[in-house]
Scaffold this active site. Structure first.
Site, PDB file in Angstrom:
ATOM      1  N   GLU A 104       2.239   1.620  -3.436  1.00  0.00           N
ATOM      2  CA  GLU A 104       1.146   2.129  -4.283  1.00  0.00           C
ATOM      3  C   GLU A 104       0.973   3.637  -4.099  1.00  0.00           C
ATOM      4  O   GLU A 104       0.763   4.364  -5.064  1.00  0.00           O
ATOM      5  CB  GLU A 104      -0.145   1.395  -3.912  1.00  0.00           C
ATOM      6  CG  GLU A 104      -1.367   1.859  -4.678  1.00  0.00           C
ATOM      7  CD  GLU A 104      -2.585   1.039  -4.307  1.00  0.00           C
ATOM      8  OE1 GLU A 104      -2.522  -0.206  -4.363  1.00  0.00           O
ATOM      9  OE2 GLU A 104      -3.610   1.631  -3.921  1.00  0.00           O
ATOM     10  N   SER A 106      14.539  15.223   2.132  1.00  0.00           N
ATOM     11  CA  SER A 106      15.568  14.262   2.525  1.00  0.00           C
ATOM     12  C   SER A 106      14.972  13.005   3.159  1.00  0.00           C
ATOM     13  O   SER A 106      14.015  13.082   3.938  1.00  0.00           O
ATOM     14  CB  SER A 106      16.528  14.913   3.520  1.00  0.00           C
ATOM     15  OG  SER A 106      17.537  13.997   3.899  1.00  0.00           O
ATOM     16  N   ARG A 133       0.842  -1.209   0.000  1.00  0.00           N
ATOM     17  CA  ARG A 133       0.000   0.000   0.000  1.00  0.00           C
ATOM     18  C   ARG A 133       0.874   1.256   0.000  1.00  0.00           C
ATOM     19  O   ARG A 133       0.505   2.268  -0.577  1.00  0.00           O
ATOM     20  CB  ARG A 133      -0.958   0.008   1.194  1.00  0.00           C
ATOM     21  CG  ARG A 133      -1.988  -1.120   1.229  1.00  0.00           C
ATOM     22  CD  ARG A 133      -2.790  -1.259  -0.030  1.00  0.00           C
ATOM     23  NE  ARG A 133      -3.785  -2.334   0.034  1.00  0.00           N
ATOM     24  CZ  ARG A 133      -3.519  -3.614  -0.272  1.00  0.00           C
ATOM     25  NH1 ARG A 133      -2.328  -4.005  -0.628  1.00  0.00           N
ATOM     26  NH2 ARG A 133      -4.494  -4.508  -0.236  1.00  0.00           N
TER      27      ARG A 133
END
Lengths: 149, 149, 149, 149, 149, 149, 149, 149, 149, 149
Positions: free
Chosen positions: F93, F116, F90
């Site tokens: 994704e 960063s 997830r």
């Protein structure tokens, strides 16, 4: 403790070299075609009890190994998606070069569908030829049509 | 301007659909097997002048396209290393599942070497079968031995 | 000049948005299930002449495009081996997480073989649920056994 | 020392073959569906204490292994992104061929969102059929909508 | 003829540069968060009719493009599985380095389940800092538990 | 003989299950955030001497293992480029769907540069919610500008 | 209509060949280092207004193209993960062969952290050498430490 | 029995942690640069007899391991084509972002050819800087021209 | 128990280092070319009984290992599709850069066909040269034509 | 507008087919070896002004195209990492099967270093042979030693 069919395949390969067994002997022991029984020993097919026991006797396998031969294996015999071995690569090349041809000709003859790789037989034969012997392979797969629903 | 054989393949496929041409007609035009002449039209084989002109007449191709048919193509007909099309995948699966079996049996019969994919023939036939017709394919490749040197 | 089925799929998608057509209208036009007829419009199945003409009328396609709908396509609808789209990925995840479970349970019930993706049907339904509606999908594939030979 | 759930999966598979245990026996021991309890044994789901102990008794596992069954595993049961095993590949093929169809139909019915693979159930059944028995699978996943924010 | 959402994304990006439009203006036009409305313009979310029309007015899009903005897109905004762009790569790195940590801590708090990427919100803020300003991102996803069945 | 940090991670994971240790206990022992100390135990961060000894006491590690905890590890916690575990996927994704959005919004606010992943903090919290609790994650990374030279 | 920075890079490369422009002229026009200004022309860095206009005058670019030069690009200049070009490959090889060495030595000197590729400078020089001239490259990146939190 | 150089690398890494040896000590022992001698210990360079024996004494290696240090290794120090470790990734990113720039500038100065990665030196230095210390790296490779033949 | 040729290769490599054997000694023992006999020892070629025994005596191998040397191996000596080792990579680069050139020139001379890698010889020689010695390699492969059928 | 060398390669290939030009004619025009001049036409080498003009006259190229022939190209002539074309694949196979052999023999003769692919020559010849003509290829590359520093 055996935890995968692959271990049994290794045991068979090891015993085969040690004892100098031929695949034709496996065929004789199981009473099946050389193609199917070799594939089974290499971890691609499932043996029934008597076939597994025959293979076990031939390669001197433990009862546990014989039990594993009766379990449906996770199939796929090649270590890479594109095979590196020259003999097997020629077959991959054949699929790559002729793939769309095979597709066109089967569809022209049969319509939309596939040639089964499950209801499938393979027969490998040597054909003597004065220009150099040939490997002849007959593949036979049931045609399975896509249908509308 | 045509700059690759792939463009000619697209012209042939487009004309084939528009004109309703069958691969068997290509075979008749070239006088060669259906497997070889289909592969040539799909950009995998090289036609000689008269074969190329016959294909050109059938598909109504330009002289430039006919010239390209006589140039050795960059071979490989599949867009991905593992084919997504179900019909072609079944052949890849056959190589994947039976690959080591094919290797073992050819080596047992012939020793170290390969079955050629160049000195090679393929014949695809329909076999009537009451349980469902079958696709039978005969592959014939010259055995090429590795020799010591 | 149309040289691939993919171009026809793009024409259909373009017309669908422009005209606001629903997949259920395609189903009505072809008289087939919504799953099969949508797959055909998306370039995965082959239409017969009357089905192709019905689709052609609905999306206002040229005769050439209608001819392409009757040609068996090169299948595979996803641009990457692992799909990036979240809805489709969830299906890939299901195969990845449950893959060995599905294999074990089908083999325990049926023995060595597969669930066909060719002799196959899919039915997608909405199930009302007070905790949030559910997508129910029934997959039905013929069991095909491996046999010895 | 056990340092991954995968080792416990191997212990279970090994014991299963040695003892001839069926997945249906695991279902009986845990009181859960055959799909969920098989997936748990194959390292994809997390058992609670009593479920883990039941599984441990059935497969004769050590306390350490039983403890691991209660730890959330790193999921994913397949060794390659595209599965090589024919049975599991057919499911991958279904996602590949029908992926965009499934997406279109769910979106047409529900709007933008997904079918959950977490709030999800699977039921695998045998359907007798004179043309050959079928594997029927019911997948049920909660619809989860994307919302604006 | 527009045949994919990706073409609309390109039109928006082109107009954005030509007209010097800011994403904050898109936010103002749609009345939604900057994250969601930017994602929608980049082809990842689905706009409703009035949102699409507002975006269309801002970027001077055709009616056809506005219609496409209301169609659920095939999601995934990156051209490669591992992103090459340094800003986006840092996020991939974060998932790669902290992935198992995130998994452990969510499971310790919640049990087996996931943090939804669908019922999900993102808020990107600048935080002034004397050592150099920081990018602060709040991610909020509903916890979805795996349940037994 | 220990020859990689990965072996120490396995020892920690094994001891954690055997002893039923919680990550919150590690946090208490090291006096650091739960995110950082978990990442360190999972082989992604470097502990100083007293932190390493505290971790060693908690998990009952050898001196050699404690020495390894003070060595900078080869980072990267995931076995595949695209993670198969649903919870971690997830996040992948999210980067895939929102990647270009994150890039656009940070650049609009800050100009060309990155957020960063080194001067970086993560805080994972549970947020009670009547519609289902949420996982809230605050990511904070220093903005680093590209400069001309 | 320009819809990506890549198109502007192509315009610059095309004009560079047609007009016989040298990168050193770009450097003179922008007043920046040759490394940074070349990278900017190749689509990897963002120019400010006056720099972009200088580049635009040199290569005779449209206003639209000049506008695109001021937009942060999606970075990454290589078409494949492992570069095929021999000059660039040698750099990849250097990272591959010396990667772990660089890591060890920076960590031994600085502790856990990285050498920034953002706060970074590169200077490429020719060094005359009787055994054949050498390419000398000075890379300078700020050290960024991981800190505990 | 040692059957690969990789095993010797592991022995060195293990001994290094156990004994708290610094790379600078290896440098002192071999009398070579820290870059080259570290690379050799990490399995990338070949030591001569006296260098290997010095390394062997420092890390307390067996005679067999010392023999392996004198064998040319199969080079390549990274486990994946795109490195996951953040420090090493920054170098890969530098090649990816600046790759075409490096190529253009070397070609403009030298013509067609490469910068050698074999006749090559690397020197890593710390540069004190009030804004944060910097890692400075000097790479020096012989220019090798392509010639016509 | 030996279960793969790869294990024998490791035994040979280990013994070679321990005993300080040269490949030229293997050549002397087998009476074959240095290229072929080295390839055989590295697991790529099949030895006959007397050759295998000669190799076995030289490296002090067990009877089982000697038996394995007479079995056709699964070929392919490189761990990755693109080799990381600099010496071997140069050959890959040669194929990549000159691949289409080799193809064009062989086809211009011979027509459609290939240069065999099976009926093939390789001879590696040192050529003294005042500008630095050269590696000269003669490759000789039988031309195999595609024929029509 | 030409924006890449690849476009010039396509123009040359197109003109070559249209005009029926042979590579030997290119060799005659440039006065260079057939290998080098073919590689240059295929986009892998850089021509000087008079060579480029000779090639331009032969293939009737525009001044812009002739200018591009004098620009160092981004090298690499193959569309996939593992080539699909059978002729080129045989070379890849040779590297794969013999790669470690080549490495061992060059190192045994020369020590640690490589055979250059830059200071490199290739000569392809036909050798008449009663058993079928052979393709003989002489590769000659300067040996480049790794040195300590």
């Amino acid at each position: 403790m055996i935890s995968s069919r692959e271990e049994v395949t290794k045991m068979i390969l090891s015993a085969k070299v040690m004892k100098g067994i031929k695949w034709s002997q496996v065929t004789a022991a199981t009473g099946l075609s050389k193609e199917w029984s070799t594939a089974a020993c290499l971890g691609q097919m499932t043996l029934d009890k008597s076939q597994a026991e025959a293979v076990g006797r031939l390669f001197d396998l433990s009862d546990e190994a014989v039990a594993w031969l009766q379990i449906v294996p996770y199939k796929g015999s090649l270590p890479t998606a594109v095979p590196t071995d020259p003999l097997i690569y020629r077959w991959y090349e054949m699929v790559n070069v002729y793939g769309t041809t095979i597709k066109e000709l089967i569809h022209e003859e049969f319509g939309d569908g596939i040639m089964s790789a499950i209801d499938f037989k393979m027969d490998i034969q040597r054909q003597a030829d004065p220009n150099g012997d040939r490997v002849n392979v007959l593949l036979s797969g049931k045609y399975l049509p896509y249908k509308t629903y």
